[in-house]
Design a protein around this motif. Structure first.
Motif, PDB file in Angstrom:
ATOM      1  N   ASP A 256     -28.860  25.660 -54.574  1.00 19.80           N
ATOM      2  CA  ASP A 256     -28.712  24.536 -53.628  1.00 19.80           C
ATOM      3  C   ASP A 256     -27.432  23.941 -53.854  1.00 19.80           C
ATOM      4  O   ASP A 256     -26.956  23.644 -54.901  1.00 19.80           O
ATOM      5  CB  ASP A 256     -30.044  23.521 -53.977  1.00 19.80           C
ATOM      6  N   LEU A 257     -27.076  23.090 -52.779  1.00 18.43           N
ATOM      7  CA  LEU A 257     -25.664  22.752 -52.779  1.00 18.43           C
ATOM      8  C   LEU A 257     -25.436  21.459 -53.937  1.00 18.43           C
ATOM      9  O   LEU A 257     -24.432  21.598 -54.423  1.00 18.43           O
ATOM     10  CB  LEU A 257     -25.298  21.971 -51.271  1.00 18.43           C
ATOM     11  N   THR A 258     -26.374  20.688 -53.854  1.00 22.21           N
ATOM     12  CA  THR A 258     -26.407  19.565 -54.771  1.00 22.21           C
ATOM     13  C   THR A 258     -26.354  19.974 -56.484  1.00 22.21           C
ATOM     14  O   THR A 258     -26.171  19.438 -57.320  1.00 22.21           O
ATOM     15  CB  THR A 258     -27.565  18.636 -54.743  1.00 22.21           C
ATOM     16  N   GLU A 259     -26.752  21.259 -56.802  1.00 23.73           N
ATOM     17  CA  GLU A 259     -26.600  22.076 -57.930  1.00 23.73           C
ATOM     18  C   GLU A 259     -25.665  23.005 -58.164  1.00 23.73           C
ATOM     19  O   GLU A 259     -25.516  23.466 -59.440  1.00 23.73           O
ATOM     20  CB  GLU A 259     -28.016  22.478 -58.322  1.00 23.73           C
ATOM     21  N   ALA A 260     -24.837  23.369 -57.083  1.00 24.21           N
ATOM     22  CA  ALA A 260     -23.941  24.332 -57.202  1.00 24.21           C
ATOM     23  C   ALA A 260     -22.659  23.933 -58.080  1.00 24.21           C
ATOM     24  O   ALA A 260     -22.170  22.975 -57.906  1.00 24.21           O
ATOM     25  CB  ALA A 260     -23.472  24.798 -55.670  1.00 24.21           C
ATOM     26  N   SER A 261     -22.245  24.867 -58.858  1.00 22.85           N
ATOM     27  CA  SER A 261     -20.815  24.452 -59.663  1.00 22.85           C
ATOM     28  C   SER A 261     -19.639  24.865 -58.891  1.00 22.85           C
ATOM     29  O   SER A 261     -18.566  24.270 -59.133  1.00 22.85           O
ATOM     30  CB  SER A 261     -20.836  25.190 -60.861  1.00 22.85           C
ATOM     31  N   ILE A 262     -19.662  25.784 -57.798  1.00 27.48           N
ATOM     32  CA  ILE A 262     -18.566  25.995 -57.037  1.00 27.48           C
ATOM     33  C   ILE A 262     -19.414  26.047 -55.627  1.00 27.48           C
ATOM     34  O   ILE A 262     -20.023  26.628 -55.142  1.00 27.48           O
ATOM     35  CB  ILE A 262     -18.131  27.521 -57.410  1.00 27.48           C
ATOM     36  N   ILE A 263     -18.518  25.214 -54.714  1.00 26.52           N
ATOM     37  CA  ILE A 263     -18.845  25.334 -53.301  1.00 26.52           C
ATOM     38  C   ILE A 263     -17.602  25.641 -52.383  1.00 26.52           C
ATOM     39  O   ILE A 263     -16.392  25.091 -52.497  1.00 26.52           O
ATOM     40  CB  ILE A 263     -19.433  23.902 -52.805  1.00 26.52           C
ATOM     41  N   VAL A 264     -17.684  26.379 -51.522  1.00 25.58           N
ATOM     42  CA  VAL A 264     -16.905  26.930 -50.624  1.00 25.58           C
ATOM     43  C   VAL A 264     -17.184  26.382 -48.956  1.00 25.58           C
ATOM     44  O   VAL A 264     -18.368  26.783 -48.608  1.00 25.58           O
ATOM     45  CB  VAL A 264     -16.667  28.377 -50.437  1.00 25.58           C
ATOM     46  N   SER A 265     -16.643  25.477 -48.429  1.00 22.99           N
ATOM     47  CA  SER A 265     -16.988  24.808 -47.323  1.00 22.99           C
ATOM     48  C   SER A 265     -16.161  24.902 -45.993  1.00 22.99           C
ATOM     49  O   SER A 265     -14.862  25.196 -46.281  1.00 22.99           O
ATOM     50  CB  SER A 265     -17.046  23.045 -47.569  1.00 22.99           C
ATOM     51  N   GLY A 266     -16.674  24.967 -44.883  1.00 21.64           N
ATOM     52  CA  GLY A 266     -16.021  25.093 -43.842  1.00 21.64           C
ATOM     53  C   GLY A 266     -16.142  24.304 -42.742  1.00 21.64           C
ATOM     54  O   GLY A 266     -17.376  23.671 -42.588  1.00 21.64           O
ATOM     55  N   GLY A 267     -15.284  23.910 -41.885  1.00 18.41           N
ATOM     56  CA  GLY A 267     -15.071  22.816 -41.042  1.00 18.41           C
ATOM     57  C   GLY A 267     -15.026  23.225 -39.344  1.00 18.41           C
ATOM     58  O   GLY A 267     -15.117  24.463 -39.282  1.00 18.41           O
ATOM     59  N   ARG A 268     -14.486  22.320 -38.700  1.00 15.65           N
ATOM     60  CA  ARG A 268     -14.134  22.734 -37.257  1.00 15.65           C
ATOM     61  C   ARG A 268     -13.148  23.821 -37.326  1.00 15.65           C
ATOM     62  O   ARG A 268     -13.003  24.325 -36.323  1.00 15.65           O
ATOM     63  CB  ARG A 268     -13.798  21.281 -36.642  1.00 15.65           C
ATOM     64  N   GLY A 269     -12.187  23.796 -38.230  1.00 13.58           N
ATOM     65  CA  GLY A 269     -11.197  24.840 -38.166  1.00 13.58           C
ATOM     66  C   GLY A 269     -11.812  26.437 -38.462  1.00 13.58           C
ATOM     67  O   GLY A 269     -10.923  27.319 -38.011  1.00 13.58           O
ATOM     68  N   MET A 270     -13.051  26.614 -38.672  1.00 14.35           N
ATOM     69  CA  MET A 270     -13.505  27.797 -38.758  1.00 14.35           C
ATOM     70  C   MET A 270     -13.691  28.462 -37.351  1.00 14.35           C
ATOM     71  O   MET A 270     -13.900  29.564 -37.238  1.00 14.35           O
ATOM     72  CB  MET A 270     -14.823  27.814 -39.299  1.00 14.35           C
ATOM     73  N   LYS A 271     -14.052  27.734 -36.105  1.00 16.12           N
ATOM     74  CA  LYS A 271     -13.640  27.920 -34.796  1.00 16.12           C
ATOM     75  C   LYS A 271     -14.822  28.557 -34.250  1.00 16.12           C
ATOM     76  O   LYS A 271     -15.378  28.471 -33.081  1.00 16.12           O
ATOM     77  CB  LYS A 271     -12.766  28.990 -34.655  1.00 16.12           C
ATOM     78  N   ASP A 272     -15.765  29.399 -35.142  1.00 13.31           N
ATOM     79  CA  ASP A 272     -17.062  30.076 -34.503  1.00 13.31           C
ATOM     80  C   ASP A 272     -18.018  30.239 -35.831  1.00 13.31           C
ATOM     81  O   ASP A 272     -17.288  30.615 -37.011  1.00 13.31           O
ATOM     82  CB  ASP A 272     -16.846  31.205 -33.992  1.00 13.31           C
ATOM     83  N   SER A 273     -19.104  30.434 -35.646  1.00  9.24           N
ATOM     84  CA  SER A 273     -20.049  30.768 -36.465  1.00  9.24           C
ATOM     85  C   SER A 273     -19.936  32.047 -37.267  1.00  9.24           C
ATOM     86  O   SER A 273     -20.065  32.213 -38.576  1.00  9.24           O
ATOM     87  CB  SER A 273     -21.696  30.724 -36.212  1.00  9.24           C
ATOM     88  N   ALA A 274     -19.485  32.977 -36.445  1.00 12.63           N
ATOM     89  CA  ALA A 274     -19.284  34.113 -36.950  1.00 12.63           C
ATOM     90  C   ALA A 274     -17.968  34.279 -38.051  1.00 12.63           C
ATOM     91  O   ALA A 274     -18.122  35.246 -39.087  1.00 12.63           O
ATOM     92  CB  ALA A 274     -18.741  35.391 -36.071  1.00 12.63           C
ATOM     93  N   ASN A 275     -17.063  33.379 -37.922  1.00 17.55           N
ATOM     94  CA  ASN A 275     -16.013  33.401 -38.751  1.00 17.55           C
ATOM     95  C   ASN A 275     -16.362  32.914 -40.384  1.00 17.55           C
ATOM     96  O   ASN A 275     -15.522  32.971 -41.090  1.00 17.55           O
ATOM     97  CB  ASN A 275     -14.938  32.458 -38.162  1.00 17.55           C
ATOM     98  N   TYR A 276     -17.794  32.267 -40.353  1.00 16.62           N
ATOM     99  CA  TYR A 276     -18.083  32.029 -41.635  1.00 16.62           C
ATOM    100  C   TYR A 276     -18.258  33.203 -42.799  1.00 16.62           C
ATOM    101  O   TYR A 276     -18.496  33.040 -44.020  1.00 16.62           O
ATOM    102  CB  TYR A 276     -19.489  31.085 -41.547  1.00 16.62           C
ATOM    103  N   LYS A 277     -18.099  34.339 -41.969  1.00 19.17           N
ATOM    104  CA  LYS A 277     -18.296  35.577 -42.816  1.00 19.17           C
ATOM    105  C   LYS A 277     -17.336  35.858 -43.928  1.00 19.17           C
ATOM    106  O   LYS A 277     -17.641  36.099 -45.232  1.00 19.17           O
ATOM    107  CB  LYS A 277     -18.325  36.932 -42.079  1.00 19.17           C
ATOM    108  N   ILE A 278     -16.069  35.180 -43.816  1.00 13.86           N
ATOM    109  CA  ILE A 278     -14.996  35.239 -44.648  1.00 13.86           C
ATOM    110  C   ILE A 278     -15.465  34.277 -45.857  1.00 13.86           C
ATOM    111  O   ILE A 278     -14.860  34.504 -46.907  1.00 13.86           O
ATOM    112  CB  ILE A 278     -13.625  34.974 -44.351  1.00 13.86           C
ATOM    113  N   LEU A 279     -16.043  33.133 -45.422  1.00 15.19           N
ATOM    114  CA  LEU A 279     -16.336  32.263 -46.630  1.00 15.19           C
ATOM    115  C   LEU A 279     -17.604  32.582 -47.346  1.00 15.19           C
ATOM    116  O   LEU A 279     -17.560  32.465 -48.543  1.00 15.19           O
ATOM    117  CB  LEU A 279     -16.664  30.945 -46.064  1.00 15.19           C
ATOM    118  N   GLU A 280     -18.222  33.575 -46.875  1.00 19.82           N
ATOM    119  CA  GLU A 280     -19.587  33.941 -47.494  1.00 19.82           C
ATOM    120  C   GLU A 280     -19.031  35.119 -48.506  1.00 19.82           C
ATOM    121  O   GLU A 280     -19.339  35.088 -49.581  1.00 19.82           O
ATOM    122  CB  GLU A 280     -20.526  34.691 -46.479  1.00 19.82           C
TER     123      GLU A 280
END
Length: 324
Positions: free
Chosen positions: A200-224
């Motif tokens: 869960d986000l509230t318990e994670a020690s490391i978080i990689v977040s994406g915003g409007r600059g990701m441009k599309d849902s498919a681009n979250y693959k690189i964050l995953e």
């Protein structure tokens, strides 16, 4: 006269959550500074054998109620039970986590016990036998210190802020209790649990977040992919959630989840005040944004002013080399 510090443990599926260890460790520190004892309240199903183990995190005593009626969590059942125990034990301070459950339970307890409540706190200290709670307000624009006017002071601690201190040599006395659970007005028909297996986000020690600059849902693959290498959890800004790119459960910010990881990597996030309110207490913040004037850079410990679609894959490959 009210005395002692109580911690309401949080369980899920018969397991004690990490946020409870954080609250207990902080309670132990406060109790030692004020010459008080620490009592943990453990309500759940199949949790009796875990009660004594709470001593390692600071509990002197554990009041445990192991019953089917405490799983899953129901506000009125848990609030009635804790309130009944508190009426008999008369604690001066009661701590719990500022998790979804903790926020819900603390508000109901505050009303039932007619006690002052400080929420989403980032620091505590004892002064003259009273709790002084520090918490941010107005989206983090100011930080205030609060002291309750009531004998009992309820407070919730922001997850991942309080340091866990474990001493395996410590043990706690265990007392089985059967508190009054009051009238049950609701029933849980179905629980739709997250099947992703991610922390869960509230318990994670490391978080990689994406915003409007990701441009599309498919681009979250690189964050995953980066998150998988780092053992991190993926988050998102409100704009990304509003665009339908990520579920609301991933949202970090004033209207999402407030997080305090050891490392927060913000990718394509401008740094609106609403988002900063949800992650500004992160230990280390890394911003990746090609706009040099983006507000996130002013908050970041490390900034990369470049195209995230070039930087993130490169980071992933470098981390693979270092961590494998």
């Amino acid at each position: 006269m009210a005395s002692g510090i109580w911690v309401v443990a949080e369980t899920r599926g018969g397991e004690i959550r990490k946020v409870t260890h954080e609250s207990l460790s902080e309670a132990r520190r406060l109790a030692d500074s004020a010459g008080m004892a620490v009592t943990a309240v453990l309500l759940g199903k199949g949790v009796a054998d875990k009660a004594a183990g709470l001593g390692a995190y600071g509990a002197d005593k554990v009041l445990v109620a192991d019953s089917d009626e405490f799983e899953p969590y129901l506000t009125e059942v848990h609030a009635s039970a804790v309130a009944a125990l508190a009426a008999g034990g008369q604690p001066a301070v009661m701590l719990m986590s500022a998790s979804a459950q903790g926020k819900d339970l603390s508000a109901r307890l505050s009303a039932k016990l007619k006690a002052g409540l400080s929420t989403d706190c980032t620091a505590f200290r004892m002064e003259g036998g009273k709790l002084i709670a520090t918490r941010p307000m107005y989206a983090g624009k100011v930080v205030v210190e609060e002291k309750a006017k009531t004998d009992l002071h309820l407070a919730t601690a922001r997850p991942n802020v309080m340091e866990v201190a474990e001493d395996p040599s410590r043990t706690a006395a265990v007392e089985n209790v059967s508190p009054d659970t009051g009238t049950k007005w609701t029933e849980v028909v179905e629980v739709l649990a997250d099947q992703s297996g991610k922390v869960d986000l509230t318990e994670a020690s490391i978080i990689v977040s994406g915003g409007r600059g990701m441009k599309d849902s498919a681009n979250y693959k690189i964050l995953e992919e980066l998150a998988e290498v780092l053992g991190a959890t993926v988050g998102a800004s409100r704009s990304a959630v509003d665009a339908g790119w990520r579920p609301h459960s991933d949202q970090v910010g004033q209207t999402g989840k407030v997080v305090s990881p050891n490392l927060y990597i913000a990718c394509g996030i401008s740094g609106a005040i609403q988002h900063l309110a949800g992650m500004s207490s992160s230990k280390v913040i890394v911003a990746i944004n090609k706009d040099p004037d983006a507000p996130i850079h002013a908050k970041a410990d490390y900034s990369v002013v470049d195209d995230l679609f070039q930087v993130v894959p490169a980071l992933t490959e470098e981390f693979k080399k270092v961590l494998n």
